[in-house]
Design an enzyme around this catalytic site. Structure first.
Site, PDB file in Angstrom:
ATOM      1  N   TRP A 239     -47.371 -10.018  60.081  1.00  0.00           N
ATOM      2  CA  TRP A 239     -46.286 -10.897  59.669  1.00  0.00           C
ATOM      3  C   TRP A 239     -46.366 -11.207  58.171  1.00  0.00           C
ATOM      4  O   TRP A 239     -46.548 -10.327  57.360  1.00  0.00           O
ATOM      5  CB  TRP A 239     -46.251 -12.162  60.536  1.00  0.00           C
ATOM      6  CG  TRP A 239     -45.965 -11.873  61.992  1.00  0.00           C
ATOM      7  CD1 TRP A 239     -46.873 -11.846  63.012  1.00  0.00           C
ATOM      8  CD2 TRP A 239     -44.705 -11.527  62.595  1.00  0.00           C
ATOM      9  NE1 TRP A 239     -46.266 -11.513  64.206  1.00  0.00           N
ATOM     10  CE2 TRP A 239     -44.930 -11.311  63.978  1.00  0.00           C
ATOM     11  CE3 TRP A 239     -43.402 -11.380  62.104  1.00  0.00           C
ATOM     12  CZ2 TRP A 239     -43.917 -10.962  64.852  1.00  0.00           C
ATOM     13  CZ3 TRP A 239     -42.388 -11.038  62.994  1.00  0.00           C
ATOM     14  CH2 TRP A 239     -42.656 -10.837  64.352  1.00  0.00           C
ATOM     15  N   SER A 240     -46.290 -12.471  57.793  1.00  0.00           N
ATOM     16  CA  SER A 240     -46.183 -12.820  56.377  1.00  0.00           C
ATOM     17  C   SER A 240     -47.472 -12.661  55.588  1.00  0.00           C
ATOM     18  O   SER A 240     -47.448 -12.784  54.352  1.00  0.00           O
ATOM     19  CB  SER A 240     -45.661 -14.250  56.226  1.00  0.00           C
ATOM     20  OG  SER A 240     -44.306 -14.315  56.591  1.00  0.00           O
ATOM     21  N   THR A 241     -48.571 -12.381  56.239  1.00  0.00           N
ATOM     22  CA  THR A 241     -49.774 -12.047  55.489  1.00  0.00           C
ATOM     23  C   THR A 241     -49.512 -10.827  54.615  1.00  0.00           C
ATOM     24  O   THR A 241     -50.148 -10.634  53.577  1.00  0.00           O
ATOM     25  CB  THR A 241     -50.956 -11.810  56.450  1.00  0.00           C
ATOM     26  OG1 THR A 241     -51.208 -13.040  57.165  1.00  0.00           O
ATOM     27  CG2 THR A 241     -52.221 -11.422  55.718  1.00  0.00           C
TER      28      THR A 241
ATOM     29  N   LYS B 170     -46.987 -10.444  52.752  1.00  0.00           N
ATOM     30  CA  LYS B 170     -46.300 -10.803  51.511  1.00  0.00           C
ATOM     31  C   LYS B 170     -47.228 -10.661  50.312  1.00  0.00           C
ATOM     32  O   LYS B 170     -46.773 -10.374  49.194  1.00  0.00           O
ATOM     33  CB  LYS B 170     -45.744 -12.223  51.607  1.00  0.00           C
ATOM     34  CG  LYS B 170     -44.519 -12.366  52.518  1.00  0.00           C
ATOM     35  CD  LYS B 170     -43.964 -13.778  52.450  1.00  0.00           C
ATOM     36  CE  LYS B 170     -42.618 -13.905  53.185  1.00  0.00           C
ATOM     37  NZ  LYS B 170     -42.735 -13.863  54.638  1.00  0.00           N
TER      38      LYS B 170
ATOM     39  N   TYR C   7     -39.060 -21.451  51.620  1.00  0.00           N
ATOM     40  CA  TYR C   7     -39.750 -20.265  52.124  1.00  0.00           C
ATOM     41  C   TYR C   7     -38.781 -19.155  52.511  1.00  0.00           C
ATOM     42  O   TYR C   7     -37.944 -19.317  53.392  1.00  0.00           O
ATOM     43  CB  TYR C   7     -40.609 -20.652  53.326  1.00  0.00           C
ATOM     44  CG  TYR C   7     -41.513 -19.567  53.811  1.00  0.00           C
ATOM     45  CD1 TYR C   7     -42.383 -18.916  52.948  1.00  0.00           C
ATOM     46  CD2 TYR C   7     -41.508 -19.186  55.151  1.00  0.00           C
ATOM     47  CE1 TYR C   7     -43.225 -17.917  53.391  1.00  0.00           C
ATOM     48  CE2 TYR C   7     -42.352 -18.195  55.611  1.00  0.00           C
ATOM     49  CZ  TYR C   7     -43.203 -17.566  54.731  1.00  0.00           C
ATOM     50  OH  TYR C   7     -44.034 -16.568  55.180  1.00  0.00           O
TER      51      TYR C   7
END
Length: 383
Positions: A67-69, A71, A157
């Site tokens: 997921w957003s890791t 980014k 966010y």
């Protein structure tokens, strides 16, 4: 209690104890954690199950959607280009992506994209998953839409849009989508087991994501507090474990949400953001560029996540700063990024630490999952 595999230096046995406690006390299903100190692994552990039915063991090379890791690695692409003098973080986005200037966005800077301050946290019109898988369509809609707030003034966010916004600038400058840029410039040469999307050849190594246990009352209470911009960011389109387990999701380029990797890979990538290098290699970023990664852009109550946090947060040029709340350890200038449901990457340049934590049973939180906090606390207790 499933068997835990891997190695852990004696000095960091508290990390192994916390990792085991996550299975015993915090409903862990399958997971891995890697801790680097000055680029060397002091803990590299994995265990549990790669599927909800508990028929496949989590192996050393098991991959999972983080997921957003992801980014952080996406931001790394932009920082590499800036370090080479090919991208100016203080230039208008429209200097690289002319169509972006429409709807009052001519003053939006590249640094606003990196720090979630562009005002484009989500699309205003309904956007389906199939449309999200279409890079050109999603970028065209983002270029045409007007900001939700005055860009540069506050963070909000950009849950899914972040990867398209930063990624399209990377593509306009380099000619490559961020997944291919990352592969050619970083993960391929350094042998880091991380991809944006998932090649079909690696599908057999992928862990199955398991959704959080349903809590309809909590979900309704959270939804009632969400402003329209938060709904647009987090729920347009809705995504979750079921979508992320499909071939269509894995085949798409969604840099903000469908990076796949091992804990070892996540730790290595966040170490690079902090100025580290691969084995026997020079740093990927110069000292000046690595310091710029964690350049704070001002603390505030985030316009999307503010209802879920009791405190202000501060986003740097890609990652979140640990700050006074200690999301990434006691050093307020340490930084990292969480993925929905629990995963995390972090780096603390002063302590020489990088950490990657990945798992497949998603918790209900967007950030600061108790399993992650237990591991971080154990790392710092070991120093």
């Amino acid at each position: 209690m499933p068997a835990v595999h891997g190695h852990c230096d004696e000095r960091f046995l508290a990390v192994r104890a916390a990792f085991e406690a996550n299975f015993r006390e915090r409903d862990e299903l399958g997971a891995a954690v890697t801790v680097l100190v000055d680029g060397q692994p002091v803990a590299d552990l994995w265990g549990g199950w790669a599927d909800g039915a508990r028929t496949r063991a989590w192996e050393r090379d098991t991959l999972v959607n983080v997921w957003s890791t992801g980014k952080g690695p996406t931001a790394l692409c932009a920082h590499i280009l800036a370090d080479r003098g090919l991208l100016d973080l203080d230039a208008p986005v429209a200097a690289y992506w002319p169509e972006f200037a429409s709807a009052g966005k001519q003053g939006v800077l590249v640094r606003h994209l990196l720090s979630h301050r562009a005002g484009l946290a989500g699309l205003r019109e309904p956007h389906t998953l199939d449309e999200l898988y279409d890079w050109e369509l999603t970028c065209a809609r983002l270029a045409a839409t007007e900001p939700w707030w005055e860009p540069g003034t506050r963070s909000g966010y950009h849950a899914l849009t972040y990867g398209f916004l930063v990624g399209e600038v990377v593509r306009r400058v380099s000619g490559l989508l961020p997944g291919e840029f990352l592969r050619r410039e970083v993960t391929g040469p350094l042998g880091i087991d991380f991809t944006i999307g998932l090649p079909e050849a690696d599908a057999g190594r992928a862990a199955e994501l398991v959704a959080p246990k349903p809590d309809r009352a909590r979900r309704a209470a959270v939804f009632a507090l969400m402003e329209p911009v938060a709904v647009a960011s987090l729920l347009n389109p809705p995504s979750g474990a079921a979508a992320a387990n499909t071939p269509a999701w894995r085949a798409a380029e969604i840099p903000a949400a469908n990076g796949h990797g091992t804990a070892r890979a996540v730790a290595a990538l966040y170490a690079l953001l902090a100025g580290g290098g691969g084995p026997e290699s020079r740093p990927v970023l110069s000292e000046k560029a690595a310091e710029r990664v964690r350049e704070g852009q001002g603390s505030c109550r985030d316009l999307v996540l503010g209802a879920g946090f009791e405190h202000e947060t501060e986003i740097a040029l890609g990652p979140w700063l640990s700050g006074p709340n200690g999301s990434y350890g006691p050093n307020p200038r340490a930084f990292g990024h969480d993925g929905a449901g629990g995963s995390c990457g972090l780096a603390d340049p002063e302590a020489g630490i990088a950490l990657g934590y990945v798992m497949n049973r998603m918790g209900p939180l967007i950030a600061d999952d108790p399993r992650k906090r237990a591991l971080i606390d154990a790392v710092y207790a070991s120093l």
